[in-house]
Design a protein around this motif. Structure first.
Motif, PDB file in Angstrom:
ATOM      1  N   LEU B 335       2.360 -31.740  26.783  1.00 33.23           N
ATOM      2  CA  LEU B 335       1.923 -32.937  26.062  1.00 33.23           C
ATOM      3  C   LEU B 335       2.636 -34.175  26.587  1.00 33.23           C
ATOM      4  N   ALA B 336       3.973 -34.095  26.637  1.00 32.80           N
ATOM      5  CA  ALA B 336       4.740 -35.278  27.030  1.00 32.80           C
ATOM      6  C   ALA B 336       4.643 -35.517  28.532  1.00 32.80           C
ATOM      7  N   GLY B 337       4.424 -34.432  29.278  1.00 31.43           N
ATOM      8  CA  GLY B 337       4.411 -34.553  30.727  1.00 31.43           C
ATOM      9  C   GLY B 337       3.219 -35.330  31.251  1.00 31.43           C
ATOM     10  N   ARG B 338       2.177 -35.468  30.411  1.00 29.40           N
ATOM     11  CA  ARG B 338       0.982 -36.157  30.893  1.00 29.40           C
ATOM     12  C   ARG B 338       1.271 -37.588  31.293  1.00 29.40           C
ATOM     13  N   GLU B 339       2.265 -38.197  30.626  1.00 28.00           N
ATOM     14  CA  GLU B 339       2.498 -39.626  30.881  1.00 28.00           C
ATOM     15  C   GLU B 339       3.579 -39.827  31.943  1.00 28.00           C
ATOM     16  N   ILE B 340       4.176 -38.727  32.402  1.00 29.34           N
ATOM     17  CA  ILE B 340       5.299 -38.880  33.324  1.00 29.34           C
ATOM     18  C   ILE B 340       4.795 -39.003  34.763  1.00 29.34           C
ATOM     19  N   GLN B 341       5.347 -39.951  35.475  1.00 31.77           N
ATOM     20  CA  GLN B 341       5.038 -40.105  36.890  1.00 31.77           C
ATOM     21  C   GLN B 341       6.229 -39.645  37.706  1.00 31.77           C
ATOM     22  N   PRO B 342       6.067 -39.032  38.877  1.00 32.50           N
ATOM     23  CA  PRO B 342       4.810 -38.568  39.440  1.00 32.50           C
ATOM     24  C   PRO B 342       4.197 -37.428  38.615  1.00 32.50           C
ATOM     25  N   SER B 343       2.906 -37.230  38.766  1.00 34.02           N
ATOM     26  CA  SER B 343       2.174 -36.350  37.872  1.00 34.02           C
ATOM     27  C   SER B 343       2.512 -34.876  38.069  1.00 34.02           C
ATOM     28  N   GLY B 344       3.151 -34.544  39.190  1.00 31.72           N
ATOM     29  CA  GLY B 344       3.451 -33.138  39.433  1.00 31.72           C
ATOM     30  C   GLY B 344       4.700 -32.644  38.725  1.00 31.72           C
ATOM     31  N   VAL B 345       5.403 -33.542  38.010  1.00 28.84           N
ATOM     32  CA  VAL B 345       6.714 -33.176  37.460  1.00 28.84           C
ATOM     33  C   VAL B 345       6.665 -31.969  36.513  1.00 28.84           C
ATOM     34  N   PRO B 346       5.726 -31.960  35.525  1.00 24.51           N
ATOM     35  CA  PRO B 346       5.734 -30.778  34.634  1.00 24.51           C
ATOM     36  C   PRO B 346       5.521 -29.473  35.400  1.00 24.51           C
ATOM     37  N   ARG B 347       4.625 -29.497  36.390  1.00 29.19           N
ATOM     38  CA  ARG B 347       4.379 -28.303  37.199  1.00 29.19           C
ATOM     39  C   ARG B 347       5.643 -27.882  37.924  1.00 29.19           C
ATOM     40  N   LEU B 348       6.327 -28.884  38.482  1.00 24.58           N
ATOM     41  CA  LEU B 348       7.545 -28.600  39.238  1.00 24.58           C
ATOM     42  C   LEU B 348       8.588 -27.962  38.327  1.00 24.58           C
ATOM     43  N   ILE B 349       8.763 -28.549  37.131  1.00 28.34           N
ATOM     44  CA  ILE B 349       9.779 -28.026  36.214  1.00 28.34           C
ATOM     45  C   ILE B 349       9.418 -26.593  35.805  1.00 28.34           C
ATOM     46  N   GLN B 350       8.120 -26.346  35.566  1.00 28.94           N
ATOM     47  CA  GLN B 350       7.700 -24.984  35.236  1.00 28.94           C
ATOM     48  C   GLN B 350       8.059 -24.018  36.367  1.00 28.94           C
ATOM     49  N   GLY B 351       7.797 -24.460  37.602  1.00 28.78           N
ATOM     50  CA  GLY B 351       8.092 -23.612  38.763  1.00 28.78           C
ATOM     51  C   GLY B 351       9.577 -23.307  38.867  1.00 28.78           C
ATOM     52  N   ILE B 352      10.402 -24.353  38.688  1.00 32.32           N
ATOM     53  CA  ILE B 352      11.850 -24.136  38.806  1.00 32.32           C
ATOM     54  C   ILE B 352      12.330 -23.209  37.692  1.00 32.32           C
ATOM     55  N   ILE B 353      11.785 -23.398  36.475  1.00 28.59           N
ATOM     56  CA  ILE B 353      12.212 -22.541  35.358  1.00 28.59           C
ATOM     57  C   ILE B 353      11.898 -21.077  35.664  1.00 28.59           C
ATOM     58  N   LEU B 354      10.676 -20.804  36.138  1.00 33.20           N
ATOM     59  CA  LEU B 354      10.314 -19.414  36.425  1.00 33.20           C
ATOM     60  C   LEU B 354      11.211 -18.840  37.515  1.00 33.20           C
ATOM     61  N   PHE B 355      11.466 -19.653  38.532  1.00 29.49           N
ATOM     62  CA  PHE B 355      12.301 -19.184  39.633  1.00 29.49           C
ATOM     63  C   PHE B 355      13.710 -18.867  39.155  1.00 29.49           C
ATOM     64  N   MET B 356      14.269 -19.755  38.348  1.00 27.26           N
ATOM     65  CA  MET B 356      15.615 -19.543  37.826  1.00 27.26           C
ATOM     66  C   MET B 356      15.656 -18.291  36.941  1.00 27.26           C
ATOM     67  N   LEU B 357      14.587 -18.111  36.161  1.00 26.46           N
ATOM     68  CA  LEU B 357      14.552 -16.955  35.259  1.00 26.46           C
ATOM     69  C   LEU B 357      14.641 -15.646  36.025  1.00 26.46           C
ATOM     70  N   ILE B 358      13.811 -15.516  37.087  1.00 26.75           N
ATOM     71  CA  ILE B 358      13.835 -14.241  37.788  1.00 26.75           C
ATOM     72  C   ILE B 358      15.100 -14.106  38.620  1.00 26.75           C
ATOM     73  N   ALA B 359      15.617 -15.255  39.102  1.00 27.22           N
ATOM     74  CA  ALA B 359      16.859 -15.174  39.864  1.00 27.22           C
ATOM     75  C   ALA B 359      18.004 -14.750  38.950  1.00 27.22           C
ATOM     76  N   SER B 360      17.988 -15.257  37.706  1.00 28.08           N
ATOM     77  CA  SER B 360      19.098 -14.980  36.793  1.00 28.08           C
ATOM     78  C   SER B 360      19.093 -13.528  36.320  1.00 28.08           C
ATOM     79  N   ASP B 361      17.956 -12.882  36.498  1.00 30.00           N
ATOM     80  CA  ASP B 361      17.848 -11.490  36.067  1.00 30.00           C
ATOM     81  C   ASP B 361      18.904 -10.610  36.724  1.00 30.00           C
ATOM     82  N   VAL B 362      19.359 -11.029  37.899  1.00 30.01           N
ATOM     83  CA  VAL B 362      20.350 -10.246  38.619  1.00 30.01           C
ATOM     84  C   VAL B 362      21.631 -10.131  37.785  1.00 30.01           C
ATOM     85  N   LEU B 363      21.900 -11.149  36.954  1.00 32.65           N
ATOM     86  CA  LEU B 363      23.107 -11.115  36.120  1.00 32.65           C
ATOM     87  C   LEU B 363      23.003 -10.058  35.030  1.00 32.65           C
ATOM     88  N   MET B 364      21.755  -9.661  34.719  1.00 33.54           N
ATOM     89  CA  MET B 364      21.579  -8.609  33.730  1.00 33.54           C
ATOM     90  C   MET B 364      21.916  -7.247  34.326  1.00 33.54           C
TER      91      MET B 364
END
Lengths: 322, 377
Positions: B335-364
């Motif tokens: 919702l909030a990301g729609r107004e943020i420039q550049p427009s790819g930011v929400p997608r980018l943040i989603q990508g980084i979150i997923l990447f960090m999540l699977i990378a962090s799994d190693v700590l488990m």
């Protein structure tokens, strides 16, 4: 609707898929499944275009494309080789990351300026061959010719050289490869990187030669995923990858070109008079990918061929093989 | 990577400690949530670095996201509207992923669900004068059937012909979008625009604002009954997965297909069924979005809900009940990301979150210990 022109443009368009597919073959032959091809291609297309706009040098653009896409691939390498994460999810994450990064860094790039395309030339003698000459060797981009060279080189390297044998060993039986003194981790990183650079090259080929410019996600419009599908159809063999890629390229061109003329082969062109039918034409490459995948899977079942045995399985030194 | 000790070539500069990485036998209960939270924090920091690189102000951007998504009851209600389809696609991905079926096609199933629901109104199957209690259930069933049908194809191909479902589901996304576009432009276009006519009121899911007369607080709130459907769906899927025999089969096949086969479970049938349930949930999301928020069929009805669903499922560790709060967080981001420039930011943040999540799994799975060596003094 000149078939020669369609095939000629189809080979050019298929070159993009060829680079991406051969790159994915290298990565998968080493045992690492990288689904992030679409993201790496977008990063490649974006960085190639922006570096070329900035420097005016297409060669530098291609190098940047290969470097940044390779870097992105190494991230996938780290997570899937050392952290033993699920390679499917990691590849998906790489796609999101690549798409997001290229959108953010490519903001405004579509209006950034114009570039000189990569050189296009005709090969003197070969272009005189009837039928084949005008399609393969006339007014093609330098990237197309690089594609021609890549296929036999990749095939020979994988099947008939010592490093190629190590590559296959790492993907088929990493435990045995390790026992032979091959550094499994290092080779896997290396070929994941190679796969990334080739995906980047594919992206750069789009934005600098085939359909020049930066159109955000539409630059690749799913070609990275088609490449992932083609690897299975190709049974991890560069020659079959070339066949699949060029066929797809020709199909893409046919779809683009068939909507233009009023008359095709002496008939009123239904796609011209019913422009909405174009939506069904748009589906064809994706539907065709599914069909090609079915063919590949059936053949694999019948011939008991298949993916490299250790594809998608992280190698852990000292643990029993799977 | 069982034990690695960084050794520097020059002894004099060797580190006073060694980093030891050893396999973890069992992980304490707090570790999972803590690691996920840490991964998100690091992802947001990395996102900030990228925003800074492209000349943005990351802190202002994050503060804006927080305010524009959770700042007051009005925007929170809009966040819930975005969260509603996310809950359903998150569930769609969770149940499929639980069986290690990689349904990447929630996006296409969402579109087909929207198409099916629209058909009820636009063909019309339910006459325009029909009351809501006839029209809406018909739309709901049509949406789920269309989504399930779109999930059936890759499920059947996977079960019968061993065709890789990742690629087929993904390809079918593109096909579904083109298919819906055909209907929007060629069949139901309103005056040549890329949208159909607005649905009659009977085809709208009730909103909180509809009850403003009785409860003043609800005035102007857009949250619709789809949220309720999503929560019910989450509870049902949770029950199926963790309290029913079928759910046990799904989990067993996901964890250990070989054992499941020896146990006599029908993997072929379950593959098709789970893909259909997954597709039906994504189709339900499409129906809820059409009937609850958009109120007509149009192009680009989804800003990538189907793909966000993948991340949500993963962040929720495939637990249907956890999908709900995670979806609300991502709803806010979208919702909030729609107004943020550049427009790819929400997608980018989603990508980084997923990447960090699977990378962090190693700590488990591994414990990282810092061991002080003798020459530390």
């Amino acid at each position: 609707m000149d078939p020669i022109i369609i095939l000629q443009a189809g080979v050019a368009s298929g070159t993009v898929l060829l680079f991406a597919t051969v790159g994915a073959i290298f990565s998968e032959r080493a045992g690492v499944l990288n689904l992030g091809v679409e993201g790496m291609m977008l990063i490649g297309a974006m960085s190639a275009f922006s570096v070329t706009v900035a420097t005016g040098n297409g060669g530098l653009g291609l190098l940047a494309a290969m470097f940044f896409a390779g870097l992105l691939a190494l991230l996938h390498g780290l997570v899937s080789i050392h952290f033993q994460a699920d390679q499917v999810v990691s590849g998906l994450a790489l796609t999101f990351l690549g798409v997001g990064l290229s959108l953010v860094f490519g903001e405004g790039l579509s209006k950034a300026g114009t570039i000189t395309l990569l050189p296009v030339f005709t090969v003197p003698v070969l272009s005189a061959i009837p039928f084949v000459g005008p399609i393969l060797f006339t007014k093609q981009s330098v990237m197309v010719y690089i594609g021609y060279a890549l296929v036999p080189l990749a095939w020979f390297f994988i099947n008939y050289t010592r490093p190629g044998m190590h590559l296959r060993a790492v993907g088929e039986n990493p435990t045995a490869a390790d026992a032979m003194g091959i550094n499994v981790y290092r080779l896997r990183y290396f070929y994941v990187f190679v796969g990334g650079t080739l995906a980047g090259l594919a992206g750069g080929t789009i934005s600098l030669a085939i359909s020049p410019g930066w159109f955000s996600e539409l630059t690749t419009s799913g070609q990275g995923w088609i490449a992932v599908g083609l690897v299975i159809f190709a049974q991890w063999d560069p020659w079959r990858a070339a066949f699949g890629s060029y066929t797809f390229g020709a199909l893409r061109r046919t779809i683009l070109d068939i909507q233009g003329p009023t008359i095709v082969f002496g008939f009123a062109n239904p796609f011209y008079y019913n422009p909405y039918w174009g939506f069904f034409l748009q589906m064809l490459p994706y539907a065709f990918t599914i069909i090609v995948l079915i063919i590949g899977s059936r053949e694999a079942l019948r011939k008991r061929l298949g993916a490299p045995a250790a594809l998608g399985v992280p190698y852990v030194r000292g643990e029993r093989g799977h | 990577m069982t034990t690695t000790t960084p050794t520097l070539p020059n002894k004099r500069f060797s580190l006073p400690f060694a980093i030891k990485v050893e396999p973890r036998l069992d992980a304490p209960a707090w570790l999972g949530p803590a690691v996920s939270l840490g991964a998100i924090v690091i992802a947001l920091l990395l996102g900030a670095v990228v925003l800074k690189l492209v000349g943005g102000n990351p802190w202002a951007a994050y503060a804006h996201i927080a305010r524009a998504a959770f700042g007051d009851i009005g925007v929170f209600s809009d966040t819930l509207v975005k969260a509603t389809p996310l809950i359903m696609v998150g569930l769609a991905c969770s149940i499929a992923f639980r069986m290690k079926l990689w349904n990447i096609g929630a996006e296409g199933q969402f579109y087909m669900g929207a198409l099916g629901a629209s058909m009820v109104v636009l063909i019309p199957i339910a006459p325009e004068t029909a009351p809501g209690w006839i029209t809406l259930p018909l739309m709901l069933v049509a949406g789920m059937v269309f989504g399930a049908g779109w999930g059936f194809i890759p499920g059947w191909l996977k079960a019968k012909l061993k065709v890789n479902e990742i690629i087929t589901t993904l390809m079918m996304n593109y096909i579904a979008v083109a298919f819906v576009n055909f209907f929007v432009f060629a069949v139901w276009s309103e005056g040549g625009f890329q949208m159909s006519k607005t649905f009659q009121k009977a085809a709208w899911l009730p909103r909180l604002a509809d009850f403003a007369k009785e409860i003043k607080l609800f005035r102007g709130l857009t949250t619709h009954a789809g949220l309720l459907i999503g929560i019910v769906a989450a509870v049902v899927i949770w029950y199926i997965l963790y309290r029913s025999l079928w759910g046990y089969e799904i989990r067993l096949i996901g964890d250990n297909p070989r054992a499941a086969q020896y146990a006599g479970l029908n993997i072929t049938r379950n593959t098709v069924l789970v893909m259909m349930v997954s597709g039906a949930l994504a189709g339900l999301a499409g129906m809820s979005e059409i009937a609850g928020a958009v109120h007509r069929l149009q192009t680009s009805i989804s800003p990538g809900y189907g793909f966000t669903g993948i991340i949500i499922a993963w962040l929720a560790k495939l637990n249907p009940l956890v999908v709900i709060p995670v979806s609300i967080l991502f709803g806010g981001l979208i919702l909030a990301g729609r107004e943020i420039q550049p427009s790819g930011v929400p997608r980018l943040i989603q990508g980084i979150i997923l990447f960090m999540l699977i990378a962090s799994d190693v700590l488990m799975r591994y414990r990282v210990r810092i061991a002080w060596t003798a020459n530390a003094q």
